[in-house]
Write a protein that holds these residues in place. Structure first.
Motif, PDB file in Angstrom:
ATOM      1  N   ILE A  14       4.353 -92.213  26.036  1.00 20.05           N
ATOM      2  CA  ILE A  14       3.294 -93.082  26.560  1.00 20.05           C
ATOM      3  C   ILE A  14       2.061 -92.242  26.870  1.00 20.05           C
ATOM      4  O   ILE A  14       2.143 -91.199  27.524  1.00 20.05           O
ATOM      5  CB  ILE A  14       3.752 -93.824  27.825  1.00 20.05           C
ATOM      6  N   TRP A  15       0.914 -92.732  26.403  1.00 23.62           N
ATOM      7  CA  TRP A  15      -0.401 -92.127  26.660  1.00 23.62           C
ATOM      8  C   TRP A  15      -1.173 -93.085  27.552  1.00 23.62           C
ATOM      9  O   TRP A  15      -1.291 -94.275  27.240  1.00 23.62           O
ATOM     10  CB  TRP A  15      -1.123 -91.944  25.325  1.00 23.62           C
ATOM     11  N   SER A  16      -1.688 -92.603  28.659  1.00 25.74           N
ATOM     12  CA  SER A  16      -2.428 -93.483  29.569  1.00 25.74           C
ATOM     13  C   SER A  16      -3.620 -92.762  30.165  1.00 25.74           C
ATOM     14  O   SER A  16      -3.497 -91.646  30.675  1.00 25.74           O
ATOM     15  CB  SER A  16      -1.515 -93.977  30.701  1.00 25.74           C
ATOM     16  N   GLY A  17      -4.776 -93.435  30.121  1.00 30.59           N
ATOM     17  CA  GLY A  17      -5.974 -92.903  30.750  1.00 30.59           C
ATOM     18  C   GLY A  17      -6.114 -93.305  32.198  1.00 30.59           C
ATOM     19  O   GLY A  17      -7.166 -93.072  32.811  1.00 30.59           O
ATOM     20  N   ALA A  18      -5.077 -93.927  32.759  1.00 33.56           N
ATOM     21  CA  ALA A  18      -5.129 -94.412  34.142  1.00 33.56           C
ATOM     22  C   ALA A  18      -4.349 -93.533  35.110  1.00 33.56           C
ATOM     23  O   ALA A  18      -4.185 -93.894  36.271  1.00 33.56           O
ATOM     24  CB  ALA A  18      -4.586 -95.843  34.211  1.00 33.56           C
ATOM     25  N   LEU A  19      -3.894 -92.376  34.661  1.00 36.26           N
ATOM     26  CA  LEU A  19      -3.034 -91.519  35.490  1.00 36.26           C
ATOM     27  C   LEU A  19      -3.835 -90.421  36.180  1.00 36.26           C
ATOM     28  O   LEU A  19      -3.416 -89.265  36.232  1.00 36.26           O
ATOM     29  CB  LEU A  19      -1.910 -90.914  34.630  1.00 36.26           C
ATOM     30  N   HIS A  20      -4.975 -90.796  36.738  1.00 32.58           N
ATOM     31  CA  HIS A  20      -5.863 -89.823  37.365  1.00 32.58           C
ATOM     32  C   HIS A  20      -5.761 -89.915  38.884  1.00 32.58           C
ATOM     33  O   HIS A  20      -6.543 -90.609  39.541  1.00 32.58           O
ATOM     34  CB  HIS A  20      -7.308 -90.060  36.927  1.00 32.58           C
ATOM     35  N   ALA A  21      -4.795 -89.219  39.443  1.00 34.83           N
ATOM     36  CA  ALA A  21      -4.601 -89.253  40.893  1.00 34.83           C
ATOM     37  C   ALA A  21      -5.807 -88.693  41.635  1.00 34.83           C
ATOM     38  O   ALA A  21      -6.077 -89.078  42.778  1.00 34.83           O
ATOM     39  CB  ALA A  21      -3.345 -88.463  41.265  1.00 34.83           C
ATOM     40  N   SER A  22      -6.552 -87.806  40.992  1.00 34.21           N
ATOM     41  CA  SER A  22      -7.703 -87.181  41.653  1.00 34.21           C
ATOM     42  C   SER A  22      -8.890 -88.131  41.777  1.00 34.21           C
ATOM     43  O   SER A  22      -9.844 -87.827  42.496  1.00 34.21           O
ATOM     44  CB  SER A  22      -8.130 -85.932  40.880  1.00 34.21           C
ATOM     45  N   ARG A  23      -8.836 -89.283  41.118  1.00 33.10           N
ATOM     46  CA  ARG A  23      -9.989 -90.195  41.105  1.00 33.10           C
ATOM     47  C   ARG A  23      -9.717 -91.497  41.850  1.00 33.10           C
ATOM     48  O   ARG A  23     -10.448 -92.471  41.691  1.00 33.10           O
ATOM     49  CB  ARG A  23     -10.381 -90.521  39.663  1.00 33.10           C
ATOM     50  N   THR A  24      -8.655 -91.525  42.639  1.00 34.02           N
ATOM     51  CA  THR A  24      -8.303 -92.775  43.300  1.00 34.02           C
ATOM     52  C   THR A  24      -7.921 -92.516  44.754  1.00 34.02           C
ATOM     53  O   THR A  24      -7.938 -91.379  45.235  1.00 34.02           O
ATOM     54  CB  THR A  24      -7.162 -93.480  42.541  1.00 34.02           C
ATOM     55  N   ASP A  25      -7.555 -93.601  45.458  1.00 36.40           N
ATOM     56  CA  ASP A  25      -7.188 -93.484  46.866  1.00 36.40           C
ATOM     57  C   ASP A  25      -5.674 -93.366  47.019  1.00 36.40           C
ATOM     58  O   ASP A  25      -4.940 -93.247  46.024  1.00 36.40           O
ATOM     59  CB  ASP A  25      -7.725 -94.690  47.654  1.00 36.40           C
ATOM     60  N   ASP A  26      -5.195 -93.408  48.258  1.00 34.91           N
ATOM     61  CA  ASP A  26      -3.760 -93.236  48.497  1.00 34.91           C
ATOM     62  C   ASP A  26      -2.938 -94.305  47.798  1.00 34.91           C
ATOM     63  O   ASP A  26      -1.875 -94.025  47.231  1.00 34.91           O
ATOM     64  CB  ASP A  26      -3.472 -93.269  50.002  1.00 34.91           C
ATOM     65  N   ALA A  27      -3.422 -95.558  47.837  1.00 37.97           N
ATOM     66  CA  ALA A  27      -2.693 -96.652  47.181  1.00 37.97           C
ATOM     67  C   ALA A  27      -2.651 -96.432  45.677  1.00 37.97           C
ATOM     68  O   ALA A  27      -1.622 -96.669  45.020  1.00 37.97           O
ATOM     69  CB  ALA A  27      -3.344 -97.991  47.512  1.00 37.97           C
ATOM     70  N   GLY A  28      -3.760 -95.977  45.116  1.00 37.83           N
ATOM     71  CA  GLY A  28      -3.798 -95.717  43.686  1.00 37.83           C
ATOM     72  C   GLY A  28      -2.868 -94.585  43.288  1.00 37.83           C
ATOM     73  O   GLY A  28      -2.190 -94.655  42.258  1.00 37.83           O
ATOM     74  N   ARG A  29      -2.826 -93.547  44.107  1.00 35.15           N
ATOM     75  CA  ARG A  29      -1.918 -92.428  43.822  1.00 35.15           C
ATOM     76  C   ARG A  29      -0.465 -92.874  43.905  1.00 35.15           C
ATOM     77  O   ARG A  29       0.361 -92.459  43.085  1.00 35.15           O
ATOM     78  CB  ARG A  29      -2.194 -91.269  44.787  1.00 35.15           C
ATOM     79  N   ALA A  30      -0.147 -93.715  44.865  1.00 27.65           N
ATOM     80  CA  ALA A  30       1.229 -94.221  44.979  1.00 27.65           C
ATOM     81  C   ALA A  30       1.598 -95.049  43.757  1.00 27.65           C
ATOM     82  O   ALA A  30       2.734 -94.970  43.254  1.00 27.65           O
ATOM     83  CB  ALA A  30       1.376 -95.040  46.255  1.00 27.65           C
ATOM     84  N   ALA A  31       0.654 -95.849  43.264  1.00 28.08           N
ATOM     85  CA  ALA A  31       0.916 -96.676  42.080  1.00 28.08           C
ATOM     86  C   ALA A  31       1.173 -95.797  40.858  1.00 28.08           C
ATOM     87  O   ALA A  31       2.053 -96.097  40.034  1.00 28.08           O
ATOM     88  CB  ALA A  31      -0.257 -97.614  41.829  1.00 28.08           C
ATOM     89  N   ILE A  32       0.409 -94.732  40.726  1.00 29.33           N
ATOM     90  CA  ILE A  32       0.618 -93.803  39.614  1.00 29.33           C
ATOM     91  C   ILE A  32       1.992 -93.146  39.712  1.00 29.33           C
ATOM     92  O   ILE A  32       2.737 -93.056  38.724  1.00 29.33           O
ATOM     93  CB  ILE A  32      -0.493 -92.740  39.592  1.00 29.33           C
ATOM     94  N   GLU A  33       2.349 -92.696  40.899  1.00 33.05           N
ATOM     95  CA  GLU A  33       3.654 -92.050  41.085  1.00 33.05           C
ATOM     96  C   GLU A  33       4.797 -92.996  40.724  1.00 33.05           C
ATOM     97  O   GLU A  33       5.759 -92.602  40.048  1.00 33.05           O
ATOM     98  CB  GLU A  33       3.792 -91.576  42.533  1.00 33.05           C
ATOM     99  N   GLU A  34       4.705 -94.244  41.168  1.00 32.99           N
ATOM    100  CA  GLU A  34       5.745 -95.226  40.857  1.00 32.99           C
ATOM    101  C   GLU A  34       5.811 -95.498  39.359  1.00 32.99           C
ATOM    102  O   GLU A  34       6.900 -95.632  38.777  1.00 32.99           O
ATOM    103  CB  GLU A  34       5.491 -96.520  41.618  1.00 32.99           C
TER     104      GLU A  34
END
Length: 296
Positions: A14-34
């Protein structure tokens, strides 16, 4: 670090351009981790962090997974010095345990003010990675290669090539240029939509930007397309050559075409109407995992 074998990648990732933990908030980072943890549970062998990621983005995905191969697709050599990248990779290696791969690219002139002599710049960057302490060895890096010179460099100085926005014809040519031993892992963009007209609209919304970048259009011209194929977000002929549009079986067929053309691994980027590649299409990733069961 020891070199990864081809088998460590799996046939489909899987290739995704949405996996940028450095560009989001805590909720966004949690969503990426999940999301990346679920990709690993689904059996995908490789997760590609697209869209010019940072070393910190890679570290976040590595930390959220245990066994999956994590690759940048693609880190721009203009955005980060080789010395800094080598230091960050050394720091994340305790979590990665040899499963991180540095995907490197020269980006595009219209996007990089300092863009000049991209081939020479890449050679110098690889030299600096080799000289770093500790080095980032060739067995843990791949290059975004489209043309013959960069493909040859990829074969000689890295695991192989990760071409983006390419056809099966390019894949066959790339395999010949790389030789049989190098990794060839093209990206393939997917729109899971039974309405073909709507799927093409989704694809055009994404493709329009890339058709403004000479590296891509020059490559497509080499492959036999013409300027008339680039208007309005892309002709039907161009869309059908670059994308997998339709249901999951169509995606499976198109993926097999790339594998049959010489790819070792295909990195699937899922676009959705409205979000394009900006979201985390976990439902579609699950569908694809079912279709490719046993091949991930």
């Amino acid at each position: 670090m020891t070199s990864l074998t081809h088998g460590a990648w799996g046939r489909v990732g899987i290739w995704s351009g949405a996996l940028h933990a450095s560009r989001t908030d805590d909720a966004g980072r949690a969503a990426i981790e999940e999301a990346v943890a679920e990709l690993e549970e689904l059996g995908y062998g490789t997760v590609w962090i697209g869209g010019s990621p940072t070393p910190d983005d890679a570290a976040a995905v590595v930390a959220a997974t245990r066994t999956v191969t994590v690759a940048t697709g693609i880190l721009s050599i203009w955005d980060h010095t080789a010395k800094d990248v080598a230091a960050r990779i050394a720091a994340l290696e305790a979590s990665a345990r040899g499963r991180f791969v540095l995907g490197l690219g020269v980006s595009h002139g219209p996007m990089v003010p300092q863009y000049a002599k991209p081939y020479s710049a890449m050679v110098a960057y690889l030299d600096a990675l080799d000289a770093a302490t500790p080095p980032v060895a060739g067995g843990h890096r791949v290059l975004a290669a489209l043309g013959p010179k960069m493909l040859k460099l990829a074969a000689g100085r890295s695991l192989g090539a990760h071409p983006y926005l390419v056809t099966t014809e390019h894949t066959a040519e790339a395999r010949e240029a790389l030789g049989p031993g190098a990794l060839l892992a093209p990206e393939l963009t997917v729109v899971l939509d039974h309405d073909l007209d709507r799927a093409r609209t989704t694809a055009r919304n994404m493709l329009d930007m890339y058709l403004r970048l000479p590296n891509y259009t020059d490559n497509l011209l080499r492959l036999g397309f013409t300027d008339s194929d680039f208007g309005g977000g892309g002709s039907v002929r161009l869309l059908d050559a670059l994308f997998a549009l339709g249901d999951t079986e169509r995606v499976r067929t198109r993926t097999r075409e790339y594998l049959d053309a010489g790819a070792d691994h295909v990195a699937l980027q899922v676009l959705t109407a409205g979000e394009g590649g900006a979201g985390l299409p976990r439902a579609q990733w699950r569908e694809l995992a079912e279709v490719f069961a046993g091949e991930l």
